[in-house]
Design an enzyme around this catalytic site. Structure first.
Site, PDB file in Angstrom:
ATOM      1  N   SER A 104       0.413   3.171  -8.501  1.00  0.00           N
ATOM      2  CA  SER A 104       0.771   1.806  -8.854  1.00  0.00           C
ATOM      3  C   SER A 104       1.002   1.714 -10.357  1.00  0.00           C
ATOM      4  O   SER A 104       1.801   2.462 -10.910  1.00  0.00           O
ATOM      5  CB  SER A 104      -0.302   0.831  -8.354  1.00  0.00           C
ATOM      6  OG  SER A 104       0.170  -0.495  -8.366  1.00  0.00           O
ATOM      7  N   GLU A 208       8.123   3.823  -4.467  1.00  0.00           N
ATOM      8  CA  GLU A 208       7.395   3.025  -3.474  1.00  0.00           C
ATOM      9  C   GLU A 208       7.071   1.683  -4.097  1.00  0.00           C
ATOM     10  O   GLU A 208       7.154   1.509  -5.311  1.00  0.00           O
ATOM     11  CB  GLU A 208       6.121   3.753  -3.020  1.00  0.00           C
ATOM     12  CG  GLU A 208       5.110   4.035  -4.123  1.00  0.00           C
ATOM     13  CD  GLU A 208       4.222   2.844  -4.482  1.00  0.00           C
ATOM     14  OE1 GLU A 208       3.918   2.020  -3.598  1.00  0.00           O
ATOM     15  OE2 GLU A 208       3.833   2.740  -5.666  1.00  0.00           O
ATOM     16  N   HIS A 275       1.564   2.007  -1.095  1.00  0.00           N
ATOM     17  CA  HIS A 275       0.428   1.101  -1.219  1.00  0.00           C
ATOM     18  C   HIS A 275      -0.297   0.824   0.100  1.00  0.00           C
ATOM     19  O   HIS A 275      -1.273   0.087   0.118  1.00  0.00           O
ATOM     20  CB  HIS A 275       0.886  -0.239  -1.799  1.00  0.00           C
ATOM     21  CG  HIS A 275       0.913  -0.263  -3.306  1.00  0.00           C
ATOM     22  ND1 HIS A 275       1.841   0.436  -4.041  1.00  0.00           N
ATOM     23  CD2 HIS A 275       0.124  -0.911  -4.196  1.00  0.00           C
ATOM     24  CE1 HIS A 275       1.621   0.203  -5.333  1.00  0.00           C
ATOM     25  NE2 HIS A 275       0.590  -0.604  -5.455  1.00  0.00           N
TER      26      HIS A 275
END
Length: 298
Positions: A104, A208, A275
């Protein structure tokens, strides 16, 4: 057969957003069930807005984590926001070759580690260990497997391979290059800054994201394409896009193929990275090879 692993000792860092301290404690206890000793400084977080602390506080604890002679790796509590604020202040030359682990917003630091010749692993964060206490068997077993994959990578385990799928079902032959990338919105947000992402020659770029409508994902991808970030890439590999809102019946892969068409990049989908529950770890910058429907880390 009893599965045995050497005990692992890691430094816990919070370079981005703030996390409920109780959740940190619970996650650390969960990691201990896997033989992972997580060292948490007493002043891990001194909340400042939504951040885990001021820039200086987070920076000092990051340096201290690398300096801790007891630990073999640096493991982020969570992502969120804040890592880009640290980049220009980090004393990269003084850092030992301990792998940094996370994903992230941690993507920014993973990429910088690669640029400075330091090891890094794109994989679960400390907070993900909370799923080891979930009632659902799939959640527990998948999380356990992925966390143990992290320990295997730290122990120098044999190369892993991920399944994927070619977008247009053609065979581009064998594609090789360093595997880089991470969270799409994070990479787009640092375009034009000193910590901007630029894919190295031949790179297999993984992307992603989570919770973004398709138009925002397209905006972020457009920014990467037109900032030159993907000019030298060898292929684009899409992981999961959890909770991302679609537009009509057009798939995200269709949108990505359209936006990146000027680059003529081979496009792959269905990579088990993101995630969601499935977020298999991989060594950032490690050389990879795509052959058929498989990505192999060499």
């Amino acid at each position: 057969m009893i599965e045995t692993r050497m005990p692992l000792s890691v430094s816990v860092v919070a370079p981005a957003s703030h996390t409920n301290p109780q959740l940190v404690d619970e996650a650390v206890l969960a990691l201990e069930t896997l033989g992972i000793k997580a060292h948490v400084p007493s002043t891990l977080q001194v909340p400042r807005r939504y951040l885990a602390g001021s820039i200086q506080h987070r920076l000092d604890l990051l340096h201290a984590a690398y300096d801790d002679a007891r630990t073999e790796a640096i493991w982020a509590v969570r992502g969120g926001y804040g890592c880009a604020q640290l980049v220009e202040h980090i004393e990269w030359a003084r850092l030992p070759a301990k792998p940094l682990i996370g994903y992230s917003d941690i993507t920014v630091l993973l990429d910088q580690c690669y640029r400075h010749g330091l090891p890094a692993i794109h994989g679960p964060v400390i907070k993900d260990a909370l799923r080891l206490g979930h009632d659902a068997d799939e959640s527990r077993t998948t999380t356990r497997r992925q966390l143990l994959e992290v320990t295997d990578l730290l122990a120098g385990a044999a190369p892993r391979q991920f399944s994927l799928r070619r977008y247009d079902n053609t065979s581009p032959g064998i594609i090789e290059g360093p595997v880089v990338g991470g969270n799409l919105m994070t990479l787009a947000c640092v375009a034009g800054t000193p910590c901007r992402f630029v894919a190295p020659p031949g790179a297999l770029v993984i992307l992603e994201d989570v919770g973004e409508p398709y138009y925002r994902l397209e905006r972020a991808l457009w920014q990467l394409v037109h900032s030159g970030a993907l000019d030298q890439a060898g292929a684009l590999c899409l992981g999961t896009f959890e909770g991302c809102t679609s537009y009509g019946e057009q798939s995200l892969a269709d949108i990505v193929a359209d936006v990146t068409s000027p680059l003529n990049l081979p496009l792959f989908t269905d990579l088990p990275v993101g995630h969601g529950l499935i977020n298999r770890p991989w060594q950032y910058g490690k050389r990879g090879r795509i052959e058929g429907n498989t990505l192999v880390f060499s």
